[in-house]
Design an enzyme around this catalytic site. Structure first.
Site, PDB file in Angstrom:
ATOM      1  N   LYS A 155      58.417  65.625  67.290  1.00  0.00           N
ATOM      2  CA  LYS A 155      59.463  66.011  66.332  1.00  0.00           C
ATOM      3  C   LYS A 155      60.733  66.359  67.095  1.00  0.00           C
ATOM      4  CE  LYS A 155      60.112  69.121  62.347  1.00  0.00           C
ATOM      5  NZ  LYS A 155      59.538  70.247  61.575  1.00  0.00           N
ATOM      6  N   SER A 208      59.227  69.518  56.724  1.00  0.00           N
ATOM      7  CA  SER A 208      60.300  68.850  57.422  1.00  0.00           C
ATOM      8  C   SER A 208      59.818  67.884  58.505  1.00  0.00           C
ATOM      9  CB  SER A 208      61.226  69.896  58.053  1.00  0.00           C
ATOM     10  OG  SER A 208      60.532  70.640  59.030  1.00  0.00           O
ATOM     11  N   SER A 243      55.918  72.898  57.038  1.00  0.00           N
ATOM     12  CA  SER A 243      56.478  71.622  57.497  1.00  0.00           C
ATOM     13  C   SER A 243      55.534  70.688  58.235  1.00  0.00           C
ATOM     14  CB  SER A 243      57.705  71.877  58.367  1.00  0.00           C
ATOM     15  OG  SER A 243      58.794  72.140  57.528  1.00  0.00           O
TER      16      SER A 243
HETATM   17  N1  GLN Z   1      60.365  73.761  53.354  1.00  0.00           N
HETATM   18  C1  GLN Z   1      60.384  74.988  54.074  1.00  0.00           C
HETATM   19  C2  GLN Z   1      61.807  75.350  54.441  1.00  0.00           C
HETATM   20  O1  GLN Z   1      62.671  74.608  54.148  1.00  0.00           O
HETATM   21  C3  GLN Z   1      59.541  74.889  55.291  1.00  0.00           C
HETATM   22  C4  GLN Z   1      60.211  74.222  56.408  1.00  0.00           C
HETATM   23  C5  GLN Z   1      59.453  74.285  57.691  1.00  0.00           C
HETATM   24  O2  GLN Z   1      58.274  74.618  57.721  1.00  0.00           O
HETATM   25  N2  GLN Z   1      60.170  74.018  58.781  1.00  0.00           N
HETATM   26  O3  GLN Z   1      62.073  76.367  55.006  1.00  0.00           O
END
Ligand code: GLN
Length: 434
Positions: A39, A114, A138
């Site tokens: 990532k 994400s 995410s």
């Molecule tokens: N969707 C959640 C956020 O926007 C989780 C994102 C993540 O785990 N990086 O914060």
């Protein structure tokens, strides 16, 4: 197996990668020559790392994140950096500054986020293994939407050194792959103590998945099947839970009373931490430089306005507000109190049950562009954020489909019992095959 060079020229029709490395040298070890996707918020020496943000374009880290060094030490071929929501802020990968990733199961839908690029790269068969990060779901959300396995380890079990911080009290790097045993293998490579991460635990991971779950007590909280959970998803999840029962587990329905506060606690916390962590992007130290002829505050403002996307700016502003002296008690302090209650619920539940199971996501993958208001996007994280607030391990394993789209079963475990979470998922996976 001796080391060598791997050619990597994937057909990236889903925009899973932000950049790939066409010829990768690799060494010897347990992952010798195995392609691994990383990532883009994880630092890779000599390879541009942008967090899918314009503000970091052109930034080439001078060092590897600990997880990347560990992968290289085992001979892995680091083949590319995957697309993501900018700085990890989102649940669909649509917040990338470089265009969304598409879901290999239906290119009209999002892969989740994400870590959507990592999940899509695995689901499309471009790589067997990928690293994601999970601040509020995410790893698990894209794993569920793309029909793969993803583990958010116990907080502290995997080093965050070299991970670009979004909300550091919540996030962990974790493994993503097509099967539980591959996730288990990748976890054994990346976990362990690191003196460079002050939150690191001295708890190496060395485990052989065991599908015998006879006597395992599985708690199923009513609140995980509440408002907003698609009944078709709920029914697929109950089928999966029945399979675990047939394999000898004991199913115990239970309550998770702090659930109504978990999402707000998560969003106030992550935005507050983000507003502080992202203050370092002033255009001077990273990315394209500001117009130095302007007064510094103007140059700084301009650089941040142009460099950050809309969602990132929204979160910096809300987070700054939540931490400001007049409102700190009303928002940030309240969120921490609610976070304590979430931890308490887990503690109480784990006195009676060994793991907790439920859906990973309330629905299947959304259509691209479907979630246009931020609040409805935030709501989709309701089932994944509790594990981050408490720091406990949580995994998503594919458990069937609704109208051709994958559904993920979420398994959460006691603090430091990542192994047991893996075993329950393995039992499910093997049970389906049998
Ligand atoms: N969707 C959640 C956020 O926007 C989780 C994102 C993540 O785990 N990086 O914060």
């Amino acid at each position: 197996m001796a080391g060598g060079t791997l050619s990597f020229h994937p057909d990236d029709r889903y925009n899973a990668f932000l950049r790939t490395i066409p010829e990768v040298a690799y060494g010897e070890g347990r992952l010798s020559g195995v392609p691994v996707a990383i990532k883009d918020n994880i630092s890779t020496a000599g390879i541009e790392t942008t967090c899918a943000s314009r503000i970091l374009s052109g930034y080439v880290p001078p060092y590897d994140a600990t997880v990347v060094s560990l992968l290289r030490r085992e001979g892995a071929a680091i083949v590319g950096k995957t697309n993501m929501d900018e700085f990890g802020m989102g649940s669909t990968t649509e917040n990338s500054a470089f265009g969304p990733t598409k879901n290999p199961h239906d290119p009209g839908r999002v892969p989740g986020g994400s870590s959507g690029g990592s999940a899509a790269a695995v689901a499309a068969g471009l790589v067997p293994l990928a690293l994601g990060t999970d601040t509020g779901g995410s790893i698990r959300c894209p794993a569920a939407f793309c029909g793969i396995v993803g583990l958010k380890p116990t907080y502290g079990r995997v080093s965050r050194y070299g991970l670009v911080a979004y909300a550091n009290s919540l996030e962990q790097i974790g493994p993503m792959a097509a099967s539980v045993s591959q996730v288990n293998l990748l976890m054994s490579v990346i976990a362990g103590y690191d003196h460079r991460d002050s939150t690191s635990l001295d708890a190496p991971y060395s485990h052989t998945p065991d599908s015998d779950i006879r006597g395992t007590r599985i708690g199923v909280p009513e609140e995980f099947f509440g408002e907003g959970v698609d009944p078709r998803v709920a029914s697929v999840i109950w089928d999966a839970i029945s399979l675990l029962e047939r394999k000898g587990a004991e199913i115990i329905t239970c309550r998770f009373p702090s659930m109504p506060y978990a999402l707000a606690a998560y969003y106030v916390t992550c935005m507050s931490e983000a507003s502080s962590n992202l203050a370092r992007y002033d255009g001077v130290r990273y990315g394209p430089p500001p117009d130095v002829k302007k007064p510094w505050h103007e140059a700084f403002q301009e650089r941040r306005r142009e460099g950050f996307g809309l969602e990132v700016r929204r979160r910096i502003m809300i987070g700054t507000f939540a931490l400001s002296s007049g409102y700190y008690g009303k928002y940030y302090a309240k969120a921490q109190a609610a976070r304590k209650n979430v931890r308490k619920d887990f503690r109480h539940l784990f006195a009676d049950v060994d793991v907790i199971a439920g859906p990973t996501m309330p629905t299947v993958a959304f259509r691209l562009g479907e979630k246009s208001d931020p609040l409805s996007m935030y709501l989709s994280d309701i089932l994944t954020v509790p594990a981050n607030l408490a720091g406990v391990p949580a995994l998503s394993v594919p458990c069937g489909k609704v109208e051709g789209l994958p559904v993920g079963l979420q398994v959460m475990g006691r603090w430091m019992e990542d192994e047991r979470v893996v075993d329950v998922a393995y039992a499910y996976e093997q049970g389906v095959k049998a």
